[in-house]
Write a protein that holds these residues in place. Sequence first.
Motif, PDB file in Angstrom:
ATOM      1  N   GLU A  72     -42.991   5.313  -2.571  1.00 15.36           N
ATOM      2  CA  GLU A  72     -44.272   5.753  -2.029  1.00 15.36           C
ATOM      3  C   GLU A  72     -44.915   4.632  -1.201  1.00 15.36           C
ATOM      4  OE1 GLU A  72     -46.609   7.095  -5.283  1.00 15.36           O
ATOM      5  OE2 GLU A  72     -45.466   8.957  -5.520  1.00 15.36           O
ATOM      6  N   PRO A  73     -45.351   4.949   0.025  1.00 18.69           N
ATOM      7  CA  PRO A  73     -45.875   3.898   0.905  1.00 18.69           C
ATOM      8  C   PRO A  73     -47.383   3.703   0.854  1.00 18.69           C
ATOM      9  CG  PRO A  73     -45.526   5.907   2.151  1.00 18.69           C
ATOM     10  CD  PRO A  73     -45.132   6.222   0.726  1.00 18.69           C
ATOM     11  N   TRP A  74     -48.099   4.358  -0.070  1.00 20.62           N
ATOM     12  CA  TRP A  74     -49.556   4.370   0.033  1.00 20.62           C
ATOM     13  C   TRP A  74     -50.183   2.983  -0.107  1.00 20.62           C
ATOM     14  CZ3 TRP A  74     -53.002   2.895  -3.766  1.00 20.62           C
ATOM     15  CH2 TRP A  74     -52.533   2.818  -5.076  1.00 20.62           C
ATOM     16  N   MET A 241     -43.926  -2.790   0.431  1.00 16.04           N
ATOM     17  CA  MET A 241     -43.671  -1.468  -0.143  1.00 16.04           C
ATOM     18  C   MET A 241     -42.596  -1.547  -1.222  1.00 16.04           C
ATOM     19  SD  MET A 241     -42.531   2.098   1.743  1.00 16.04           S
ATOM     20  CE  MET A 241     -40.814   1.640   1.884  1.00 16.04           C
ATOM     21  N   TRP A 242     -41.541  -2.328  -0.973  1.00 21.04           N
ATOM     22  CA  TRP A 242     -40.455  -2.475  -1.935  1.00 21.04           C
ATOM     23  C   TRP A 242     -40.968  -3.090  -3.236  1.00 21.04           C
ATOM     24  CZ3 TRP A 242     -35.481  -1.355  -3.108  1.00 21.04           C
ATOM     25  CH2 TRP A 242     -34.845  -2.160  -4.033  1.00 21.04           C
ATOM     26  N   ASN A 243     -41.676  -4.209  -3.137  1.00 15.06           N
ATOM     27  CA  ASN A 243     -42.117  -4.904  -4.343  1.00 15.06           C
ATOM     28  C   ASN A 243     -43.172  -4.112  -5.107  1.00 15.06           C
ATOM     29  OD1 ASN A 243     -40.458  -7.151  -4.062  1.00 15.06           O
ATOM     30  ND2 ASN A 243     -41.910  -8.250  -2.786  1.00 15.06           N
ATOM     31  N   SER A 244     -44.140  -3.521  -4.389  1.00 15.54           N
ATOM     32  CA  SER A 244     -45.178  -2.757  -5.075  1.00 15.54           C
ATOM     33  C   SER A 244     -44.592  -1.521  -5.741  1.00 15.54           C
ATOM     34  CB  SER A 244     -46.294  -2.364  -4.104  1.00 15.54           C
ATOM     35  OG  SER A 244     -45.791  -1.570  -3.043  1.00 15.54           O
ATOM     36  N   ASN A 245     -43.630  -0.864  -5.083  1.00 17.41           N
ATOM     37  CA  ASN A 245     -42.988   0.306  -5.688  1.00 17.41           C
ATOM     38  C   ASN A 245     -42.074  -0.086  -6.828  1.00 17.41           C
ATOM     39  OD1 ASN A 245     -43.066   3.277  -4.350  1.00 17.41           O
ATOM     40  ND2 ASN A 245     -43.688   1.736  -2.873  1.00 17.41           N
ATOM     41  N   LEU A 246     -41.341  -1.179  -6.666  1.00 21.59           N
ATOM     42  CA  LEU A 246     -40.418  -1.583  -7.718  1.00 21.59           C
ATOM     43  C   LEU A 246     -41.170  -1.937  -8.988  1.00 21.59           C
ATOM     44  CD1 LEU A 246     -37.416  -1.816  -8.122  1.00 21.59           C
ATOM     45  CD2 LEU A 246     -37.537  -4.218  -7.443  1.00 21.59           C
ATOM     46  N   ALA A 247     -42.338  -2.562  -8.837  1.00 19.31           N
ATOM     47  CA  ALA A 247     -43.153  -2.864 -10.011  1.00 19.31           C
ATOM     48  C   ALA A 247     -43.554  -1.576 -10.728  1.00 19.31           C
ATOM     49  CB  ALA A 247     -44.389  -3.659  -9.599  1.00 19.31           C
ATOM     50  N   VAL A 248     -43.956  -0.557  -9.954  1.00 18.97           N
ATOM     51  CA  VAL A 248     -44.337   0.735 -10.549  1.00 18.97           C
ATOM     52  C   VAL A 248     -43.114   1.458 -11.098  1.00 18.97           C
ATOM     53  CG1 VAL A 248     -45.383   2.973 -10.082  1.00 18.97           C
ATOM     54  CG2 VAL A 248     -46.348   0.922  -9.056  1.00 18.97           C
ATOM     55  N   ILE A 249     -41.997   1.407 -10.361  1.00 16.62           N
ATOM     56  CA  ILE A 249     -40.771   2.067 -10.805  1.00 16.62           C
ATOM     57  C   ILE A 249     -40.319   1.515 -12.159  1.00 16.62           C
ATOM     58  CG2 ILE A 249     -38.286   2.255 -10.346  1.00 16.62           C
ATOM     59  CD1 ILE A 249     -39.014   2.517  -7.382  1.00 16.62           C
ATOM     60  N   LEU A 250     -40.298   0.206 -12.264  1.00 18.74           N
ATOM     61  CA  LEU A 250     -39.877  -0.414 -13.518  1.00 18.74           C
ATOM     62  C   LEU A 250     -40.802  -0.008 -14.656  1.00 18.74           C
ATOM     63  CD1 LEU A 250     -39.030  -3.939 -12.089  1.00 18.74           C
ATOM     64  CD2 LEU A 250     -37.404  -2.309 -13.074  1.00 18.74           C
ATOM     65  N   ARG A 251     -42.083   0.091 -14.334  1.00  9.66           N
ATOM     66  CA  ARG A 251     -43.056   0.497 -15.341  1.00  9.66           C
ATOM     67  C   ARG A 251     -42.862   1.965 -15.723  1.00  9.66           C
ATOM     68  NH1 ARG A 251     -45.949  -1.513 -19.289  1.00  9.66           N
ATOM     69  NH2 ARG A 251     -47.152   0.216 -20.077  1.00  9.66           N
ATOM     70  N   VAL A 375     -55.251  -6.895  -8.835  1.00 14.78           N
ATOM     71  CA  VAL A 375     -55.629  -8.276  -8.519  1.00 14.78           C
ATOM     72  C   VAL A 375     -54.424  -9.041  -7.980  1.00 14.78           C
ATOM     73  CG1 VAL A 375     -56.407 -10.471  -9.484  1.00 14.78           C
ATOM     74  CG2 VAL A 375     -57.524  -8.358 -10.170  1.00 14.78           C
ATOM     75  N   LEU A 376     -53.283  -8.917  -8.637  1.00 15.90           N
ATOM     76  CA  LEU A 376     -52.083  -9.647  -8.207  1.00 15.90           C
ATOM     77  C   LEU A 376     -51.598  -9.176  -6.838  1.00 15.90           C
ATOM     78  CD1 LEU A 376     -50.184  -9.840 -11.617  1.00 15.90           C
ATOM     79  CD2 LEU A 376     -51.188 -11.742 -10.346  1.00 15.90           C
ATOM     80  N   LEU A 377     -51.653  -7.868  -6.585  1.00 13.46           N
ATOM     81  CA  LEU A 377     -51.241  -7.364  -5.274  1.00 13.46           C
ATOM     82  C   LEU A 377     -52.170  -7.882  -4.175  1.00 13.46           C
ATOM     83  CD1 LEU A 377     -50.267  -3.641  -6.013  1.00 13.46           C
ATOM     84  CD2 LEU A 377     -48.729  -5.516  -5.407  1.00 13.46           C
ATOM     85  N   SER A 378     -53.462  -7.902  -4.443  1.00  7.41           N
ATOM     86  CA  SER A 378     -54.411  -8.384  -3.435  1.00  7.41           C
ATOM     87  C   SER A 378     -54.231  -9.867  -3.155  1.00  7.41           C
ATOM     88  CB  SER A 378     -55.853  -8.113  -3.889  1.00  7.41           C
ATOM     89  OG  SER A 378     -56.201  -8.925  -4.998  1.00  7.41           O
ATOM     90  N   LEU A 379     -53.718 -10.617  -4.130  1.00  6.70           N
ATOM     91  CA  LEU A 379     -53.491 -12.050  -3.964  1.00  6.70           C
ATOM     92  C   LEU A 379     -52.120 -12.358  -3.368  1.00  6.70           C
ATOM     93  CD1 LEU A 379     -55.008 -13.333  -7.340  1.00  6.70           C
ATOM     94  CD2 LEU A 379     -56.060 -13.421  -5.062  1.00  6.70           C
ATOM     95  N   GLY A 380     -51.367 -11.309  -3.022  1.00  6.90           N
ATOM     96  CA  GLY A 380     -50.049 -11.517  -2.426  1.00  6.90           C
ATOM     97  C   GLY A 380     -48.954 -11.817  -3.423  1.00  6.90           C
ATOM     98  N   CYS A 381     -49.182 -11.471  -4.691  1.00  8.92           N
ATOM     99  CA  CYS A 381     -48.190 -11.748  -5.746  1.00  8.92           C
ATOM    100  C   CYS A 381     -47.348 -10.517  -6.041  1.00  8.92           C
ATOM    101  CB  CYS A 381     -48.898 -12.227  -7.021  1.00  8.92           C
ATOM    102  SG  CYS A 381     -49.752 -13.796  -6.851  1.00  8.92           S
ATOM    103  N   ASP A 382     -46.988  -9.763  -5.003  1.00  8.49           N
ATOM    104  CA  ASP A 382     -46.210  -8.541  -5.221  1.00  8.49           C
ATOM    105  C   ASP A 382     -44.832  -8.857  -5.802  1.00  8.49           C
ATOM    106  OD1 ASP A 382     -44.459  -8.515  -2.338  1.00  8.49           O
ATOM    107  OD2 ASP A 382     -46.430  -9.438  -2.262  1.00  8.49           O
ATOM    108  N   MET A 386     -43.465  -7.696  -9.529  1.00  9.08           N
ATOM    109  CA  MET A 386     -42.207  -6.971  -9.671  1.00  9.08           C
ATOM    110  C   MET A 386     -41.305  -7.640 -10.709  1.00  9.08           C
ATOM    111  SD  MET A 386     -38.765  -7.271  -8.669  1.00  9.08           S
ATOM    112  CE  MET A 386     -38.810  -8.294  -7.197  1.00  9.08           C
ATOM    113  N   LEU A 387     -41.251  -8.975 -10.697  1.00 13.02           N
ATOM    114  CA  LEU A 387     -40.409  -9.698 -11.659  1.00 13.02           C
ATOM    115  C   LEU A 387     -40.903  -9.519 -13.087  1.00 13.02           C
ATOM    116  CD1 LEU A 387     -39.748 -13.006  -9.665  1.00 13.02           C
ATOM    117  CD2 LEU A 387     -38.149 -11.136 -10.080  1.00 13.02           C
ATOM    118  N   ILE A 388     -42.221  -9.512 -13.274  1.00 18.02           N
ATOM    119  CA  ILE A 388     -42.765  -9.253 -14.610  1.00 18.02           C
ATOM    120  C   ILE A 388     -42.401  -7.845 -15.056  1.00 18.02           C
ATOM    121  CG2 ILE A 388     -44.901  -8.938 -15.925  1.00 18.02           C
ATOM    122  CD1 ILE A 388     -46.130 -11.181 -14.263  1.00 18.02           C
ATOM    123  N   GLY A 389     -42.503  -6.878 -14.145  1.00 16.16           N
ATOM    124  CA  GLY A 389     -42.111  -5.510 -14.483  1.00 16.16           C
ATOM    125  C   GLY A 389     -40.641  -5.414 -14.848  1.00 16.16           C
TER     126      GLY A 389
END
Length: 451
Positions: A72-74, A241-251, A375-382, A386-389
């Motif tokens: 998802e690209p939102w 998009m990859w990192n933000s989605n992968l974090a959600v996917i893993l979750r 917070v992490l996404l806004s700080l550029g820690c995508d 993802m690694l934590i997920g």
Amino acid sequence: MIQRLRQILPRDQIAQRLLRNLKWIFSSQVAMAILGMISLAVSARALGAAGLGALALIEAFARINARLVHFEPWQAVIQYGSVALEEQDTARFENLVGLSIVIDVIGGLAAAAMILLVAPLVAGSIGLDGDAAYLLSLGALAVALSLRATGVALLRLYDRFDQLAKIDTATAALRLGLSIIAWLVGGTLLHFVIIFVLFSLAEGLIAFIFGRREMRQRGQRPRFGNLFTTLRQNRGFLRFMWNSNLAVILRQTTQRLDVVILGALVAPVFVGHYHIARKCGDAAIRLGRPIKQAVFPEFSRLAASGDFLRIRKTALWISVAFCAVLLVGVIPGLIYIVPILDAAFGEAFIAAAPVVSIQAVAVALFLAGVILGPVLLSLGCDRELMLIGAATAALFFALIYPFVITFGVNGAALSHLISNALWLGACSWLVIRTLEDKTRHMAKAKSEVPS
């Protein structure tokens, strides 16, 4: 909680917009949680524990395939689209929306194809035999056409959280109405699967239709030009998009695949008990989504302006307020869990009390850190998110099989509890460290500027 935040946050445009949007999203999520729980109770009484377990498997299989294949690209559209709108670069924004639509269409069709390919191969192994096996393939229709991600991005970028709240509440009410009709006429599992398909299609298309209308009212339209040019205009879009989605996917993989794994290890009646626990947890998570959805655009703007002190203060107070709400809600629920289950779902589901209680604690741990992801996404820690997920998902899948073999269906909830505790601790540490580093670097940069 919203009244308390109004007292705490500064009375400026950002705070007032945040509180207004939070009010709309929170109201809709409360309504959706209530409507969803009533729909669950109707389905439970119509299908029984085994039938509800089969429905849970069909829904989970469709959603996990959609989550794995349809990126998802939102979030990326909000991150990059807000910059384009701020710079009044209409052409760039329109190209970005066109790219988002292409990603949504291709992702939905790919997810449907995956379901049709895999469903006949796995149906028997997860406890779906006979007619129920064919219903697993029917779930492909639920994900084939979903433009919700693009619609959500547009409505949030245009600050139309009110419109999105009304749409989501209306679709939840539609599902409840259809479920009640199916129950009254003696509907079977097939009818409830069809209702799931109709609900998913409505959820996926209506938000896009209204988002597209908002574009048209502003004299904008999606452009489908050279996609490579659009990506060059928005460098880092695919990575984000990859990192933000992968974090959600893993979750969400742990939250969907757990039902499929249970289908292979325990009887359908126990899957039905676990589905009750999961749906109760999902209703609680819905109450945390308003904060997550409302703060991400605001934190992105604050991070872009370098106001990290404001991010820390806002995140701290929202987290404290939400944790207080959790304590007030979870403790009485644990004490009176048996009469609650009896009244809501019937005597047959009283046996689900232990797994519901464990899942409630697991969800509370997740909700305690609901603001940390934005917070992490806004700080550029995508990438770090993802690694934590990935680490917590790996822990979950390492635990679920031995835990289910040892503790039965309760083992799946225990796996969630332990992995959520790890996720909360890791994200909290990363937020604190990142904010300290960025604040220190910002202060150093200001001190080096000649007066």
